[in-house]
Design a protein around this motif. Sequence first.
Motif, PDB file in Angstrom:
ATOM      1  N   ASP A 137      -2.513   2.322   8.686  1.00 38.88           N
ATOM      2  CA  ASP A 137      -3.175   3.225   9.640  1.00 38.88           C
ATOM      3  C   ASP A 137      -4.499   2.689  10.179  1.00 38.88           C
ATOM      4  O   ASP A 137      -4.722   2.708  11.394  1.00 38.88           O
ATOM      5  CB  ASP A 137      -3.368   4.618   9.038  1.00 38.88           C
ATOM      6  N   PRO A 138      -5.427   2.201   9.325  1.00 35.75           N
ATOM      7  CA  PRO A 138      -6.690   1.695   9.871  1.00 35.75           C
ATOM      8  C   PRO A 138      -6.489   0.485  10.783  1.00 35.75           C
ATOM      9  O   PRO A 138      -7.192   0.318  11.774  1.00 35.75           O
ATOM     10  CB  PRO A 138      -7.504   1.312   8.632  1.00 35.75           C
ATOM     11  N   LEU A 139      -5.521  -0.353  10.443  1.00 37.94           N
ATOM     12  CA  LEU A 139      -5.233  -1.523  11.266  1.00 37.94           C
ATOM     13  C   LEU A 139      -4.664  -1.091  12.616  1.00 37.94           C
ATOM     14  O   LEU A 139      -5.045  -1.631  13.660  1.00 37.94           O
ATOM     15  CB  LEU A 139      -4.264  -2.453  10.544  1.00 37.94           C
ATOM     16  N   VAL A 140      -3.797  -0.110  12.611  1.00 36.64           N
ATOM     17  CA  VAL A 140      -3.233   0.406  13.859  1.00 36.64           C
ATOM     18  C   VAL A 140      -4.353   0.921  14.759  1.00 36.64           C
ATOM     19  O   VAL A 140      -4.361   0.663  15.968  1.00 36.64           O
ATOM     20  CB  VAL A 140      -2.184   1.507  13.579  1.00 36.64           C
ATOM     21  N   GLY A 141      -5.329   1.607  14.187  1.00 30.75           N
ATOM     22  CA  GLY A 141      -6.466   2.103  14.963  1.00 30.75           C
ATOM     23  C   GLY A 141      -7.254   0.972  15.604  1.00 30.75           C
ATOM     24  O   GLY A 141      -7.632   1.047  16.777  1.00 30.75           O
ATOM     25  N   ALA A 142      -7.491  -0.092  14.850  1.00 24.37           N
ATOM     26  CA  ALA A 142      -8.224  -1.244  15.390  1.00 24.37           C
ATOM     27  C   ALA A 142      -7.440  -1.882  16.529  1.00 24.37           C
ATOM     28  O   ALA A 142      -8.019  -2.290  17.549  1.00 24.37           O
ATOM     29  CB  ALA A 142      -8.494  -2.262  14.286  1.00 24.37           C
ATOM     30  N   LEU A 143      -6.138  -1.948  16.374  1.00 26.06           N
ATOM     31  CA  LEU A 143      -5.307  -2.558  17.413  1.00 26.06           C
ATOM     32  C   LEU A 143      -5.268  -1.693  18.670  1.00 26.06           C
ATOM     33  O   LEU A 143      -5.260  -2.216  19.792  1.00 26.06           O
ATOM     34  CB  LEU A 143      -3.894  -2.805  16.875  1.00 26.06           C
ATOM     35  N   ARG A 144      -5.267  -0.386  18.498  1.00 24.28           N
ATOM     36  CA  ARG A 144      -5.328   0.512  19.666  1.00 24.28           C
ATOM     37  C   ARG A 144      -6.642   0.285  20.428  1.00 24.28           C
ATOM     38  O   ARG A 144      -6.660   0.245  21.651  1.00 24.28           O
ATOM     39  CB  ARG A 144      -5.232   1.970  19.227  1.00 24.28           C
ATOM     40  N   ASP A 145      -7.734   0.155  19.659  1.00 21.00           N
ATOM     41  CA  ASP A 145      -9.035  -0.097  20.284  1.00 21.00           C
ATOM     42  C   ASP A 145      -9.037  -1.413  21.058  1.00 21.00           C
ATOM     43  O   ASP A 145      -9.767  -1.562  22.025  1.00 21.00           O
ATOM     44  CB  ASP A 145     -10.146  -0.129  19.232  1.00 21.00           C
ATOM     45  N   LEU A 146      -8.224  -2.339  20.619  1.00 22.77           N
ATOM     46  CA  LEU A 146      -8.133  -3.635  21.276  1.00 22.77           C
ATOM     47  C   LEU A 146      -7.302  -3.555  22.563  1.00 22.77           C
ATOM     48  O   LEU A 146      -7.342  -4.455  23.382  1.00 22.77           O
ATOM     49  CB  LEU A 146      -7.517  -4.642  20.307  1.00 22.77           C
ATOM     50  N   GLY A 147      -6.561  -2.459  22.722  1.00 22.02           N
ATOM     51  CA  GLY A 147      -5.720  -2.299  23.902  1.00 22.02           C
ATOM     52  C   GLY A 147      -4.276  -2.714  23.674  1.00 22.02           C
ATOM     53  O   GLY A 147      -3.513  -2.892  24.630  1.00 22.02           O
ATOM     54  N   ASP A 148      -3.874  -2.851  22.416  1.00 18.74           N
ATOM     55  CA  ASP A 148      -2.502  -3.239  22.095  1.00 18.74           C
ATOM     56  C   ASP A 148      -1.554  -2.116  22.512  1.00 18.74           C
ATOM     57  O   ASP A 148      -1.762  -0.958  22.162  1.00 18.74           O
ATOM     58  CB  ASP A 148      -2.410  -3.501  20.591  1.00 18.74           C
ATOM     59  N   ASP A 149      -0.492  -2.457  23.246  1.00 11.93           N
ATOM     60  CA  ASP A 149       0.454  -1.437  23.687  1.00 11.93           C
ATOM     61  C   ASP A 149       1.543  -1.156  22.651  1.00 11.93           C
ATOM     62  O   ASP A 149       2.355  -0.254  22.827  1.00 11.93           O
ATOM     63  CB  ASP A 149       1.082  -1.819  25.036  1.00 11.93           C
ATOM     64  N   ALA A 150       1.576  -1.914  21.557  1.00  8.65           N
ATOM     65  CA  ALA A 150       2.529  -1.680  20.473  1.00  8.65           C
ATOM     66  C   ALA A 150       1.817  -1.900  19.135  1.00  8.65           C
ATOM     67  O   ALA A 150       2.165  -2.805  18.370  1.00  8.65           O
ATOM     68  CB  ALA A 150       3.735  -2.604  20.612  1.00  8.65           C
ATOM     69  N   PRO A 151       0.803  -1.083  18.835  1.00  8.99           N
ATOM     70  CA  PRO A 151      -0.046  -1.353  17.671  1.00  8.99           C
ATOM     71  C   PRO A 151       0.676  -1.265  16.327  1.00  8.99           C
ATOM     72  O   PRO A 151       0.319  -1.993  15.394  1.00  8.99           O
ATOM     73  CB  PRO A 151      -1.153  -0.307  17.779  1.00  8.99           C
ATOM     74  N   VAL A 152       1.674  -0.408  16.208  1.00 10.07           N
ATOM     75  CA  VAL A 152       2.385  -0.304  14.923  1.00 10.07           C
ATOM     76  C   VAL A 152       3.172  -1.585  14.661  1.00 10.07           C
ATOM     77  O   VAL A 152       3.137  -2.132  13.548  1.00 10.07           O
ATOM     78  CB  VAL A 152       3.301   0.938  14.897  1.00 10.07           C
ATOM     79  N   LEU A 153       3.863  -2.080  15.678  1.00  7.60           N
ATOM     80  CA  LEU A 153       4.608  -3.330  15.528  1.00  7.60           C
ATOM     81  C   LEU A 153       3.658  -4.481  15.213  1.00  7.60           C
ATOM     82  O   LEU A 153       3.901  -5.276  14.295  1.00  7.60           O
ATOM     83  CB  LEU A 153       5.406  -3.634  16.804  1.00  7.60           C
ATOM     84  N   THR A 154       2.570  -4.575  15.944  1.00 10.82           N
ATOM     85  CA  THR A 154       1.603  -5.650  15.703  1.00 10.82           C
ATOM     86  C   THR A 154       1.028  -5.546  14.294  1.00 10.82           C
ATOM     87  O   THR A 154       0.871  -6.564  13.605  1.00 10.82           O
ATOM     88  CB  THR A 154       0.472  -5.613  16.746  1.00 10.82           C
ATOM     89  N   ALA A 155       0.723  -4.327  13.850  1.00  7.40           N
ATOM     90  CA  ALA A 155       0.193  -4.142  12.491  1.00  7.40           C
ATOM     91  C   ALA A 155       1.176  -4.653  11.453  1.00  7.40           C
ATOM     92  O   ALA A 155       0.795  -5.331  10.493  1.00  7.40           O
ATOM     93  CB  ALA A 155      -0.131  -2.670  12.247  1.00  7.40           C
ATOM     94  N   ARG A 156       2.453  -4.364  11.648  1.00  6.30           N
ATOM     95  CA  ARG A 156       3.465  -4.847  10.694  1.00  6.30           C
ATOM     96  C   ARG A 156       3.537  -6.370  10.700  1.00  6.30           C
ATOM     97  O   ARG A 156       3.706  -6.999   9.659  1.00  6.30           O
ATOM     98  CB  ARG A 156       4.826  -4.246  11.030  1.00  6.30           C
ATOM     99  N   LEU A 157       3.435  -6.953  11.887  1.00  7.03           N
ATOM    100  CA  LEU A 157       3.469  -8.417  11.975  1.00  7.03           C
ATOM    101  C   LEU A 157       2.231  -9.043  11.338  1.00  7.03           C
ATOM    102  O   LEU A 157       2.333 -10.039  10.602  1.00  7.03           O
ATOM    103  CB  LEU A 157       3.612  -8.852  13.438  1.00  7.03           C
ATOM    104  N   LEU A 158       1.057  -8.450  11.576  1.00 11.86           N
ATOM    105  CA  LEU A 158      -0.157  -8.960  10.949  1.00 11.86           C
ATOM    106  C   LEU A 158      -0.103  -8.797   9.429  1.00 11.86           C
ATOM    107  O   LEU A 158      -0.637  -9.627   8.681  1.00 11.86           O
ATOM    108  CB  LEU A 158      -1.395  -8.263  11.513  1.00 11.86           C
ATOM    109  N   GLN A 159       0.550  -7.733   8.983  1.00  9.20           N
ATOM    110  CA  GLN A 159       0.713  -7.537   7.544  1.00  9.20           C
ATOM    111  C   GLN A 159       1.500  -8.699   6.932  1.00  9.20           C
ATOM    112  O   GLN A 159       1.332  -9.029   5.770  1.00  9.20           O
ATOM    113  CB  GLN A 159       1.407  -6.201   7.250  1.00  9.20           C
ATOM    114  N   GLY A 160       2.323  -9.340   7.756  1.00  7.19           N
ATOM    115  CA  GLY A 160       3.047 -10.524   7.293  1.00  7.19           C
ATOM    116  C   GLY A 160       2.106 -11.633   6.838  1.00  7.19           C
ATOM    117  O   GLY A 160       2.391 -12.339   5.862  1.00  7.19           O
ATOM    118  N   PHE A 161       0.964 -11.790   7.535  1.00 10.97           N
ATOM    119  CA  PHE A 161      -0.039 -12.770   7.088  1.00 10.97           C
ATOM    120  C   PHE A 161      -0.545 -12.394   5.697  1.00 10.97           C
ATOM    121  O   PHE A 161      -0.704 -13.248   4.829  1.00 10.97           O
ATOM    122  CB  PHE A 161      -1.226 -12.831   8.054  1.00 10.97           C
ATOM    123  N   VAL A 162      -0.811 -11.104   5.511  1.00  5.56           N
ATOM    124  CA  VAL A 162      -1.318 -10.637   4.218  1.00  5.56           C
ATOM    125  C   VAL A 162      -0.263 -10.852   3.131  1.00  5.56           C
ATOM    126  O   VAL A 162      -0.578 -11.318   2.032  1.00  5.56           O
ATOM    127  CB  VAL A 162      -1.729  -9.149   4.289  1.00  5.56           C
TER     128      VAL A 162
END
Length: 196
Positions: A137-162
Amino acid sequence: MPKIHAATVADHRTQQRAALLDAARELLAEGDASKVTFAAVARRTGLARNSVYKYFPDRQHLLTEVVREAAPRWTERIAAALASAGDSPEERVAAYVTAQLEMVRDGEHRIARATADDQDAAALRAGADEAHRALLDPLVGALRDLGDDAPVLTARLLQGFVNAATTALEAGADYEVVTGRAVRLAVAALGGVSDR
């Protein structure tokens, strides 16, 4: 009648239950969920094995409660890291990655890992899935602030790095090296989703 070391019987039961959960958490943190038996938990708390049944009907309920109680601690730790980060989405993403890898370093992840590998994993997965959604959830919020049009998908992909960094740390890689690289990769990946 056994002695109680609390103001009331209810307080005593609360203390005993907490002690049992602490013992199970310690055993899980050692990395092997199969060692979390009622006998082992009872030994760690100084209770009789049959006393554990007064608080938990079976091992699955005990493990589920350990995960349920750990999840808010994890999400609070990540939320605090993001709150103390700068205002930019990049700084918040860096804080998100770092906070999770700190928990891996500190042994918190062993609880989730041990239960995921356990024979009761199917029953525990729902609680772990809920915890992972809350962590995103906090990551999705940061991505929305960045202007990401698919923040949940991006958050899941970034979680892959983690997740990959977690695997490296569990295999014995250097914490500073892995964390630094994971943070740089996650922040660099933001360039592909920004509308700025």
